[in-house]
Scaffold this active site. Sequence first.
Site, PDB file in Angstrom:
ATOM      1  N   TYR A   1       0.553  -1.206   0.202  1.00 40.90           N
ATOM      2  CA  TYR A   1      -0.072  -0.035  -0.178  1.00 40.90           C
ATOM      3  C   TYR A   1       1.073   1.423   0.193  1.00 40.90           C
ATOM      4  O   TYR A   1       1.675   1.343   0.913  1.00 40.90           O
ATOM      5  CB  TYR A   1      -0.680  -0.074   1.269  1.00 40.90           C
ATOM      6  CG  TYR A   1      -1.963   1.059   0.862  1.00 40.90           C
ATOM      7  CD1 TYR A   1      -3.735   0.176   0.691  1.00 40.90           C
ATOM      8  CD2 TYR A   1      -1.686   2.229   1.454  1.00 40.90           C
ATOM      9  CE1 TYR A   1      -4.440   1.656   0.801  1.00 40.90           C
ATOM     10  CE2 TYR A   1      -3.423   2.612   1.670  1.00 40.90           C
ATOM     11  CZ  TYR A   1      -3.934   2.313   1.402  1.00 40.90           C
ATOM     12  OH  TYR A   1      -5.496   3.441   0.813  1.00 40.90           O
TER      13      TYR A   1
ATOM     14  N   TYR B   1      -5.618   5.383  -7.167  1.00 44.67           N
ATOM     15  CA  TYR B   1      -5.793   5.851  -6.042  1.00 44.67           C
ATOM     16  C   TYR B   1      -6.921   5.213  -5.850  1.00 44.67           C
ATOM     17  O   TYR B   1      -7.953   5.890  -6.135  1.00 44.67           O
ATOM     18  CB  TYR B   1      -6.183   7.216  -4.960  1.00 44.67           C
ATOM     19  CG  TYR B   1      -5.968   7.129  -3.805  1.00 44.67           C
ATOM     20  CD1 TYR B   1      -5.176   6.097  -2.906  1.00 44.67           C
ATOM     21  CD2 TYR B   1      -7.199   7.233  -3.667  1.00 44.67           C
ATOM     22  CE1 TYR B   1      -5.802   6.359  -1.324  1.00 44.67           C
ATOM     23  CE2 TYR B   1      -7.470   7.339  -2.341  1.00 44.67           C
ATOM     24  CZ  TYR B   1      -6.698   6.613  -1.391  1.00 44.67           C
ATOM     25  OH  TYR B   1      -7.049   6.952  -0.235  1.00 44.67           O
TER      26      TYR B   1
END
Lengths: 144, 391
Positions: free
Chosen positions: B293, B344
């Site tokens: 991440y 994103y």
Amino acid sequence: MSIEYNPKYMKHFYDPVWENFESGFWQGIKQRKLKFQKCSACGTFSHPPRVRCAKCKGDAWEWVESSGKGRIYSWTVVRQEVHPAFRVPFEVVLVEMVNEPGVRLVSNLVDCEASEISFGMPVELCFREVTKEWALPMFRKAGG
Amino acid sequence: MSLKNKACVVGIGSTEFTRNAGRSEIHLAVDAVTAACVDAGLEIDQIDGMSSYGTAGIYAAELAPDIDVARSLGIPNLRYFGQTPWGGGASCGTVAQAAMAVASGVANYVVCYRSLKPASGTVRYGRPTAIPAEYRYSYYMPFGFASPTMWVAMQAQRWMHETGATREQLGYVALVCRENALRNPRAMFYGRSLTMEEYLHSPMSSEPFTLHDTCLENDGAVALIVTTPERARDLKQKPAFISGVGFGTSYDSHSMTSFYRDSIGLPECTEAAREVFRSAEMTPKDIDVAQLYDAFTVTVPMQLETYGFCKYGEGGAFCQGGDRIRLGGELPINTSGGMLAEAYIHGMNMIAEGVRQVRGTSTSQVKDAQNVLVTGGLGVPTTALILTQGN
């Protein structure tokens, strides 16, 4: 630099809200006193406040006024505006309190150039008025 | 009793990633779910479960709630619906919950999805408009400490101080993700290269971060379909087996402001790491490629440490020069470009990329990738997955 507040946005950002078990902290701030939660049974400090002590599970607390002495644990200098309420640049600091073991507090550093900040730098408490009702606990270089 | 290989990802679907999708979050989610069904070879009406997530602290799917997405798809009934809290930390948790739902027979085909449009919509992450009603923000917002970039910057400064990690080392994370995006036509940064010179001379947003240390802001949606290995046999794609799942909050957990622990690191990752490797019966040495991440560059070296690919204090050096984390290196990361360079989508696009690595269809394919680690958001309660060939 010091943080500068834009009065136009006062009510958007500067009126804190809290849970019942946190009132000791915010009632203290209202009286311009920095108070931390200390377990009556085992003496462990807790910030932000909790319902029960994480160490001994006790639920009796004292609200102890801080000496206001701390050291810089970490910081950031905000240079890109995210809201016109806060004019950039300004410094946000994470202060580790000297006399309250394990307590850290997020605040602003005032009357200090960004280039002067260092890890472990001693700081002391000062209150700065941000609205008619509220002065917030901030920090300046100790002895400065 | 173990969840290992009891469920697999059989379909992935995505909208385009763009600065302005021209349609709502619900519409984007419907498009991504539809694409995932086509990919899997499923009829939309076979979907009988939904696993979704929203922003930290708000236990909802935000602007694309499951019933609205189901209604627009004409799904007759959801036998399972669930949400995982804490924003990007939830990404892998949605798949873990879907795996639990299908393995236990609560539902047959669960779709996990995330849909957002911070680039053109009304909710812009990192652009607060007022102090949220939740009490915890009173400790931060009145001090102008009001965006995820600032919150993570506070952690990054301390971690860099403790470990000696440098901005150049963070720069290599940005550069490697960008290299991967240059091979991925779906990526927001496809065709837009980045040099170390540009990285180092970019203006600071919140020290130690520049624009290149923070993820993209875009519109889009990604969906995944989870079912059992038995059902997967009748479907179109090679399944990506869910071999390990991990959740972790650790002690004294706050949402992005866990500043009060002895060490300011990422102990929730340490917990999720222990669980994901334990349940998969693996160690970090078994991992061929990782989707870590990357809402911020710094979280990549911090995760290399907490997920056990190196010791505490060595994450920065692991990224130095980029050779160990790029394609062909010992642990290629974020092969779609990640959230720094592909898009994103709160981590959901990184799970889809993990599935592509297992299938062998990535634009930055790791040769013979057997085991893929995918992780969820940092500085919040977090989750992780290990996807495998299922052998």
